[in-house]
Design a protein around this motif. Sequence first.
Motif, PDB file in Angstrom:
ATOM      1  N   UNK A 127      17.424 111.145 -71.189  1.00  5.29           N
ATOM      2  CA  UNK A 127      16.066 111.369 -70.691  1.00  5.29           C
ATOM      3  C   UNK A 127      16.103 112.279 -69.458  1.00  5.29           C
ATOM      4  N   UNK A 128      17.244 112.278 -68.751  1.00  7.19           N
ATOM      5  CA  UNK A 128      17.357 113.012 -67.496  1.00  7.19           C
ATOM      6  C   UNK A 128      17.982 114.388 -67.670  1.00  7.19           C
ATOM      7  N   UNK A 130      16.904 117.319 -68.609  1.00  7.37           N
ATOM      8  CA  UNK A 130      16.186 118.481 -68.095  1.00  7.37           C
ATOM      9  C   UNK A 130      16.198 118.532 -66.558  1.00  7.37           C
ATOM     10  N   UNK A 131      15.743 117.457 -65.878  1.00  2.80           N
ATOM     11  CA  UNK A 131      15.765 117.541 -64.410  1.00  2.80           C
ATOM     12  C   UNK A 131      17.188 117.691 -63.858  1.00  2.80           C
ATOM     13  N   UNK A 134      18.174 121.203 -64.031  1.00  4.81           N
ATOM     14  CA  UNK A 134      17.524 121.994 -62.979  1.00  4.81           C
ATOM     15  C   UNK A 134      18.192 121.783 -61.623  1.00  4.81           C
ATOM     16  N   UNK A 137      21.433 123.578 -61.534  1.00  8.57           N
ATOM     17  CA  UNK A 137      21.194 125.012 -61.442  1.00  8.57           C
ATOM     18  C   UNK A 137      20.829 125.400 -59.998  1.00  8.57           C
ATOM     19  N   UNK A 220      25.309 122.299 -72.171  1.00  8.77           N
ATOM     20  CA  UNK A 220      24.145 122.830 -71.476  1.00  8.77           C
ATOM     21  C   UNK A 220      24.520 123.517 -70.161  1.00  8.77           C
TER      22      UNK A 220
ATOM     23  N   UNK B  50      11.477 113.379 -61.066  1.00 13.47           N
ATOM     24  CA  UNK B  50      11.244 114.798 -61.326  1.00 13.47           C
ATOM     25  C   UNK B  50      10.796 115.043 -62.767  1.00 13.47           C
ATOM     26  N   UNK B  51      11.380 114.297 -63.712  1.00  9.98           N
ATOM     27  CA  UNK B  51      10.994 114.509 -65.108  1.00  9.98           C
ATOM     28  C   UNK B  51       9.553 114.048 -65.322  1.00  9.98           C
ATOM     29  N   UNK B  54       7.500 116.845 -63.823  1.00  4.87           N
ATOM     30  CA  UNK B  54       7.530 118.024 -64.704  1.00  4.87           C
ATOM     31  C   UNK B  54       6.647 117.849 -65.932  1.00  4.87           C
ATOM     32  N   UNK B  59       6.057 123.871 -66.608  1.00  2.95           N
ATOM     33  CA  UNK B  59       7.340 124.474 -66.224  1.00  2.95           C
ATOM     34  C   UNK B  59       7.994 125.144 -67.431  1.00  2.95           C
ATOM     35  N   UNK B  61      10.825 127.572 -66.634  1.00  3.05           N
ATOM     36  CA  UNK B  61      12.029 128.171 -66.048  1.00  3.05           C
ATOM     37  C   UNK B  61      11.851 129.628 -65.656  1.00  3.05           C
ATOM     38  N   UNK B 271      13.403 122.193 -74.775  1.00  2.00           N
ATOM     39  CA  UNK B 271      13.891 122.571 -73.451  1.00  2.00           C
ATOM     40  C   UNK B 271      14.769 123.812 -73.500  1.00  2.00           C
ATOM     41  N   UNK B 272      15.773 123.806 -74.389  1.00  2.43           N
ATOM     42  CA  UNK B 272      16.797 124.833 -74.281  1.00  2.43           C
ATOM     43  C   UNK B 272      16.709 125.936 -75.341  1.00  2.43           C
ATOM     44  N   UNK B 277       9.870 123.427 -70.676  1.00  2.00           N
ATOM     45  CA  UNK B 277      10.378 122.305 -69.898  1.00  2.00           C
ATOM     46  C   UNK B 277       9.305 121.233 -69.670  1.00  2.00           C
ATOM     47  N   UNK B 280       8.939 119.360 -72.947  1.00  2.86           N
ATOM     48  CA  UNK B 280      10.159 118.589 -73.159  1.00  2.86           C
ATOM     49  C   UNK B 280      10.223 117.400 -72.210  1.00  2.86           C
ATOM     50  N   UNK B 281       9.711 117.573 -70.992  1.00  7.99           N
ATOM     51  CA  UNK B 281       9.700 116.467 -70.032  1.00  7.99           C
ATOM     52  C   UNK B 281       8.740 115.370 -70.484  1.00  7.99           C
TER      53      UNK B 281
END
Lengths: 281, 309
Positions: A127-128, A130-131, A134, A137, A220, B50-51, B54, B59, B61, B271-272, B277, B280-281
């Motif tokens: 579930x985490x 994506x964040x 980020x 990154x 990823x 954060x998710x 989002x 979002x 990217x 997401x990818x 995003x 996807x979130x």
Amino acid sequence: MTTPMTLNSKSKGASARWGQEAISLLVIVFFVMPLVWMLLAAFKPQTEVFLGKLLPSRWEWGNLKLAWESAPFGRYLLNSLLISLITTAAVVTTSALAAYAFARMTFPLKGLLFALALGTLMIPGDVLLIPNFMTVRQFGWLNSYQALIVPFAASAFGVFLLRQAFLQTPVELEEAARLDGATPAQYLRMILLPVNTPVLSALSILTFLSSWNALVWPLVVTNRDEFRTVQVGLASFSSLEGSNLPLVMAATVIVVTPMLLFYIFAQKWFIESAAASGLKG
Amino acid sequence: MTDFTQVSTQISVTKPRKSHSQLTALLGATPYLLPALLIFVVFTYYPLLRVIYLSFTDADMLSQAQWVGLSNYREMLANAEFWSSFKITVIFALAVTLTEVILGMALAFLMNAPTRLRTLLRGAVFAPVVVSLAATAVVWNYLLSPNAGPINGLLKSVGLPESGWLTDPKTALASVIMVAVWKGVGLPAVLYLAGLQGISRELEEAASIDGAGRFTVARHITIPLLAPTTLVVFFISLMGTFQSYGLVLLLTRGGPAGSTNLLGYYIYQNAFSFFQMGMASALSVALFLLLLSLGFLQLKLAERRVHYQ
């Protein structure tokens, strides 16, 4: 009257036992056969992988060398080994430290902080994705070892497992150590950890295995060979060379052999450690 | 009145000292707690918040994310692809979990029996757990090749019809389920084996002396005694399969015709592949809520059920 009955039940027992042996054999074949097929296909000429014959007509030992040279598998294996070893050492360290505090120290907010640690078990890593991607990154960690290690350097399961073990270790040991002038840190390192070796080794093997076999996260956060793990390397090799099956199978043999050899020699250790993971539930 | 002042002076005298010593205690524990808790905060709690944030934004990217309120959720619930993915995920999770519970228990009985092949059997059943997902996918992709792959060859040689396996929308999900069980059932089997070894022999022996057959003993004594293990195995497997999509990512990419589009993979793709995003979130939050409710269900069941022995 009694003799035929015992005879009868004896032969029934014997046939039941043979039945069990036969079923065991079938089960073994079901679980091992895919790996045998992989191994044999790795040494077949390309024209024979789809012929349906189990054994190659001539053994192409060169496939292994060719696969090894077609992609930097040495580098991939080294990356995976490095990442898995450091992650394992980090998890054992952070878990032992936190577990010691939760098991043996009194401090305010202890209940809340322990709940904070265990609460992470309820939050699945996927579930985490994506964040965390980020965050990594923003840290400038894409294509780095840190990205593959730091997010996994602590484990609530580890904290929980070691806390249980430390709670079961007699308090007298600690009192004796304190009388001898040992600091808590010395007591933890020189007494508490050594006496709990079985639990530590279970945590180590489970962490190592999941780190070694991780797929989605490394896929990823890395795209350069220098930082690729062996799993990502294999996945990309197989999609690039998909048509050359013996080569792909040879690469797979290279990738699974270290772990399988380790497993064959330490089977009991693996299985007992896995049984300990049931505490997670 | 005097009493009150007395008490209050007493408090004012002891309180600073007590909070001082409490602060010392907390500071003393900090070096032990900090490494683990810092990682939990940075890589679990912060990303959770954060998710969620989002999921209310667009979002992507590329540009600055804009607040869009509930629009991702609205779009998600109106999207047939989401519902189809949800359905596929439930089928996949339940099928793998139920198979693993039943097969895992059966295998554990066999692994616990005093056969000559016992060590080899235990080793073989657990071996796929050690083999990585990537290798599993590569090997099974070959074994299940629709054109004259080894398994089709085997079926043909015994006179059974061949199958398209992963390439046929009708059989793709079942094929992925089969591979997932091959890869995963070793863990439940080992957990059940540990459970079996924890059951006292006397109970089973007493029952069989009373004339109960092997299956009666299993049904009325052993299996009920394994209830705590079953609960653990069921939820470990269910929670795991609800979120796992590595096999699908490597074997089918959600296809053919979306027939293996698990929720986890759907999120990954949004997401990818599409860099959506925000969407996807929102999907991740939905998956999280689903898993969280399963977690609470497990806790409730654990409180109620497992008080044998």
